[in-house]
Scaffold this motif. Structure first.
Motif, PDB file in Angstrom:
ATOM      1  N   ILE A 441     -64.126  17.862  32.545  1.00  0.00           N
ATOM      2  CA  ILE A 441     -63.906  19.139  31.866  1.00  0.00           C
ATOM      3  C   ILE A 441     -63.339  20.137  32.868  1.00  0.00           C
ATOM      4  CG2 ILE A 441     -65.018  20.973  30.553  1.00  0.00           C
ATOM      5  CD1 ILE A 441     -67.336  18.888  30.079  1.00  0.00           C
ATOM      6  N   PRO A 442     -62.096  20.586  32.708  1.00  0.00           N
ATOM      7  CA  PRO A 442     -61.531  21.568  33.653  1.00  0.00           C
ATOM      8  C   PRO A 442     -62.152  22.943  33.444  1.00  0.00           C
ATOM      9  CG  PRO A 442     -59.983  21.158  31.874  1.00  0.00           C
ATOM     10  CD  PRO A 442     -61.138  20.214  31.653  1.00  0.00           C
ATOM     11  N   LEU A 443     -62.446  23.624  34.530  1.00  0.00           N
ATOM     12  CA  LEU A 443     -62.977  24.985  34.489  1.00  0.00           C
ATOM     13  C   LEU A 443     -61.980  25.891  35.193  1.00  0.00           C
ATOM     14  CD1 LEU A 443     -66.675  24.216  35.459  1.00  0.00           C
ATOM     15  CD2 LEU A 443     -65.766  24.544  33.161  1.00  0.00           C
ATOM     16  N   LYS A 444     -61.167  26.573  34.441  1.00  0.00           N
ATOM     17  CA  LYS A 444     -60.116  27.398  35.016  1.00  0.00           C
ATOM     18  C   LYS A 444     -60.671  28.774  35.333  1.00  0.00           C
ATOM     19  CE  LYS A 444     -56.437  25.021  32.499  1.00  0.00           C
ATOM     20  NZ  LYS A 444     -55.341  25.154  31.512  1.00  0.00           N
ATOM     21  N   GLY A 445     -60.598  29.159  36.595  1.00  0.00           N
ATOM     22  CA  GLY A 445     -61.064  30.488  37.003  1.00  0.00           C
ATOM     23  C   GLY A 445     -59.971  31.524  36.825  1.00  0.00           C
ATOM     24  N   ARG A 446     -60.364  32.725  36.453  1.00  0.00           N
ATOM     25  CA  ARG A 446     -59.411  33.843  36.337  1.00  0.00           C
ATOM     26  C   ARG A 446     -59.157  34.429  37.714  1.00  0.00           C
ATOM     27  NH1 ARG A 446     -62.639  37.341  32.131  1.00  0.00           N
ATOM     28  NH2 ARG A 446     -64.362  36.326  33.222  1.00  0.00           N
TER      29      ARG A 446
END
Length: 467
Positions: A441-446
């Motif tokens: 599951i990718p967790l894209k940070g802002r």
């Protein structure tokens, strides 16, 4: 020389100031030279005298005083090591005057992932029970109820090695497991992989080649938890026989056994300190084991069987139970700092309504981000708020099946879930529509668009962020 009567006459000694420099150096004399105050020889004599005094003090030292002195020395070493690690991890963002960890994701950066971006890896025939990620985030190791172990490449999703499970009774001929694999751990240098099964065995592998190195025997029931002490090759194991054992994987050696739980141990975790934490199943306790002191701290809070546990940092941990609750703990308090009941909702009719069991927890090390899994159809992400005194829900990630294992990558840019049709410890339910698989599951940070800080614009402190 002889006197006239034949008797010997003793010559007066030659003053040191009249001797040649070579003789003075040989005899250790002269200002600033060995043999005179302030010279190296005097320093050596002082060192020897000091060493003798220290040895005498050690002889007079009681066992309790020695244990206290060694504990203080160990804590000082940990403090220095932590400061060095913190200085190495932190960087100063452009335009800012303070350090911020560049690679560490935090809860305020998390965005709900697109379900279509979740990658699914399939290779096990039966439910996945446990998994680990290599320290460099390049590989995933997973195991299942069929006894198989697979090494995956994260970037390509390819299977690099497959260690198939064998039939029961072929332990002598088969290189791998012949029973359900319940737990696994990888050393912090990525050298050793340890796996434990229902057959009471712990196998130690070379992580790079997946070659079996050692077999540890000693537990009298299923091995349910494994963890390497960070920075060492010391291995902790927990079992349904209610004991915790300590091993040295590099030297193929057993160290000691610890007792205390009143029921089967279901999970175990550790970090840099020479201690580990365990979840005690139906005895309703979480325990912190202090290995050098041979003591333990006992924590109460859940009402059901505590099935999973993980350390967030050296002072806080998170656990999950079959009563549906998730608890956040601090080592300084015996009760939970925060407790969320029915964290994944309930199932069944009104008369037979039961909470969804929490079957897996994960924490991004040294951050405020926590993940929990059940068979409710989703993985939940949580924020540890108010100084680790509150658990706040962030988002739900849809996944069908029993979430038997969860792990964050070291950088926090992805979360890996081990999904199965059954719970890792039993066969109480079966989710037929679930697929036995590994989900990445990718967790894209802002990030801030002005200078690329991992903080979002509203929190980064950049003067143009509010424009």
């Amino acid at each position: 020389a002889q006197a006239p009567g034949g008797s010997r006459v003793r010559r007066p000694p030659v003053p040191a100031t009249r001797r040649c420099p070579a003789t003075r150096r040989r005899r250790g004399e002269g200002p600033g030279l060995p043999g005179l105050p302030g010279g190296p020889a005097a320093g050596r004599q002082q060192q020897r005298r000091r060493r003798r005094e220290e040895e005498e003090e050690e002889v007079e030292e009681t066992p309790q005083e020695k244990k206290l002195r060694l504990a203080k020395l160990y804590l000082e070493q940990l403090r220095r090591h932590g400061e060095r690690g913190r200085r190495g991890r932190e960087g100063v963002s452009p335009g800012l005057g303070w350090g911020w960890p560049r690679s560490r994701l935090c809860s305020h950066q998390v965005q709900p992932p697109d379900p279509l971006s979740i990658r699914v890896l399939r290779g096990h025939q039966q439910p996945i029970t446990c998994l680990v990620i290599s320290p460099d985030d390049k590989f995933i190791f997973s195991a299942a109820k069929d006894g198989s172990i697979i090494k995956w490449e994260v970037e390509s999703g390819k299977r690099l090695y497959v260690m198939p499970g064998g039939k029961k009774g072929t332990e002598g001929q088969h290189m791998g497991h012949t029973a359900h694999v319940l737990c696994m751990a990888i050393s912090s240098d990525g050298k050793y992989l340890a796996t434990g099964d229902r057959n009471k065995l712990i196998l130690v592998w070379e992580a790079a080649t997946c070659k079996r190195l050692h077999t540890f025997t000693g537990h009298r029931d299923a091995v349910s938890g494994l963890s390497f002490q960070k920075g060492t090759h010391q291995l902790y194991s927990a079992s349904h026989d209610r004991s915790v054992k300590v091993w040295n994987a590099a030297e193929n050696a057993y160290v000691e056994t610890l007792f205390g739980h009143q029921d089967v141990i279901t999970g175990l975790d550790s970090l840099s300190r020479e201690c580990c934490v365990t979840s005690g199943g139906r005895d309703g306790t979480v325990r912190v084991w202090k290995i050098p002191e041979e003591s333990q701290l006992i924590f109460y809070g859940h009402q059901g069987s505590i099935d999973c546990i993980q350390l967030i940092n050296e002072e806080h941990m998170v656990s999950g139970a079959d009563d549906g609750s998730v608890a956040l703990w601090g080592l300084a308090k015996k009760k939970p700092l925060a407790l969320v009941r029915q964290s994944h909702g309930t199932q069944g009719d009104h008369d037979l309504e039961q909470p969804y069991w929490v079957s897996a927890v994960a924490a991004l090390r040294n951050s405020d981000l926590v993940a929990t899994g059940s068979h409710s159809g989703s993985v939940k992400l949580w924020k540890c708020g108010e100084g680790f005194r509150k658990l706040e829900p962030l988002c739900d990630i849809p996944l069908v099946g029993f979430i038997n294992s969860l792990k964050f990558s070291a950088a926090g840019d992805f979360l890996v879930a081990g999904v199965g049709q059954e719970h890792r410890l039993g066969r109480w339910w079966r989710v037929k529509e679930a697929k036995n698989s590994i989900c990445i599951i990718p967790l894209k940070g802002r990030t801030c668009p002005y200078h690329g800080s991992p903080r979002p614009p509203a929190l980064c402190g950049h003067p143009r962020a509010g424009a």
